[in-house]
Scaffold this active site. Structure first.
Site, PDB file in Angstrom:
ATOM      1  N   TYR A 269      -2.025  -0.915  10.156  1.00  0.00           N
ATOM      2  CA  TYR A 269      -2.069  -1.241   8.732  1.00  0.00           C
ATOM      3  C   TYR A 269      -0.807  -0.759   8.028  1.00  0.00           C
ATOM      4  O   TYR A 269      -0.196  -1.504   7.245  1.00  0.00           O
ATOM      5  CB  TYR A 269      -3.303  -0.600   8.110  1.00  0.00           C
ATOM      6  CG  TYR A 269      -3.473  -0.828   6.630  1.00  0.00           C
ATOM      7  CD1 TYR A 269      -4.096  -1.973   6.153  1.00  0.00           C
ATOM      8  CD2 TYR A 269      -3.039   0.117   5.701  1.00  0.00           C
ATOM      9  CE1 TYR A 269      -4.271  -2.179   4.793  1.00  0.00           C
ATOM     10  CE2 TYR A 269      -3.206  -0.074   4.350  1.00  0.00           C
ATOM     11  CZ  TYR A 269      -3.822  -1.222   3.888  1.00  0.00           C
ATOM     12  OH  TYR A 269      -3.994  -1.412   2.542  1.00  0.00           O
TER      13      TYR A 269
ATOM     14  N   SER B 211       0.844  -1.192   0.000  1.00  0.00           N
ATOM     15  CA  SER B 211       0.000   0.000   0.000  1.00  0.00           C
ATOM     16  C   SER B 211       0.877   1.239   0.000  1.00  0.00           C
ATOM     17  O   SER B 211       1.930   1.266   0.663  1.00  0.00           O
ATOM     18  CB  SER B 211      -0.903   0.030   1.236  1.00  0.00           C
ATOM     19  OG  SER B 211      -1.562   1.284   1.348  1.00  0.00           O
TER      20      SER B 211
END
Length: 246
Positions: A152, A139
């Site tokens: 995350y 990401s």
């Protein structure tokens, strides 16, 4: 169109969103795809919609036994050809609300799972003499340090580091390992979350206007899984309209 004819591919977290788009693209490009997700009904519906011989698998990627069954079940002559690690939990949790249980849940699902699938798949690839490929979905939040996503961001940073390390370990066996770092993408999960409110801000940071689409991520994954990317390994490719620029 990339040609994956005869290859067996596994895509985790493929019941919807980016994972489903990846499974769809690989199937359209000729691969025999296993659509895996913890949501078994969703995986089945996705596989039926994708067609091209796609099959469904129910798997909690944080469970070693379920992961082993997934990888073994998708083998061709002893090993899978393509592994795409997409399964992840995408939280929106303020730092002050992050506790150890949340941290462990995110790390187990988003990072430890990648170790588990890669451990099993690369062992099988090497035993079978298979020059397979692994694509890990990271990401661009790792580069941006996006707020409300501490666990995350840490997990996806771990995916990038692990991708580099694993590429070094298995490159001698002809296995290439790369990562794709999507930007904010208009997936089912994002549209149903607070992240959906961030598109306007994110678009201001991009080099190109527009909202990222799952199919744009899938196209890059299919390339990285192909022989055309056979001389690439240990790389992380940002697919985010130039939000992150090197």
């Amino acid at each position: 169109m990339t040609n994956h004819t005869g290859k067996h591919a596994i895509v985790t977290g493929a019941a919807q969103g980016i994972g489903r788009a990846i499974a769809q693209r690989l199937a359209e490009d000729g691969a025999n795809v296993t659509v895996s997700d913890i949501n078994g009904d969703g995986a089945k519906a996705a596989a039926e919609a994708i067609g091209h011989g796609a099959v469904a698998n129910t798997c909690d990627v944080s469970d070693p036994d379920q992961v082993a069954a997934l990888i073994e079940g998708a083998a061709r002559d002893g090993a899978p050809d393509i592994l795409v690690n997409n399964a992840a939990i995408v939280p929106f949790v303020a730092w002050d609300d992050v506790d150890l249980d949340h941290w462990r849940r995110i790390i187990d699902t988003n990072l430890t799972s990648v170790f588990l699938t890669c451990r099993k798949a690369t062992d099988m690839m090497r035993a079978a003499g298979r020059k397979g490929t692994v694509v890990n979905i990271a990401s661009n939040t790792f580069f941006a340090g996006t707020p409300n996503m501490a666990a995350y961001v840490a997990a996806k940073g771990g995916v990038i580091g692990f991708t580099r390390a694993l590429a070094t370990e298995v490159g001698k066996d002809g296995i290439n390992v790369n990562a794709v770092a999507p930007g904010l993408t208009e997936s089912d999960g994002v549209k149903a979350s607070p992240h959906n409110e961030a598109f306007e801000f994110v678009e201001m940071l991009q080099a190109m206007p527009g909202k990222g689409q799952p199919e744009q991520i899938a196209a890059v994954v299919s390339f990285l899984a192909s022989g055309d990317a056979g001389w690439m390994t240990g790389q992380t490719v940002n697919v985010d309209a130039g939000m992150v620029r090197w």
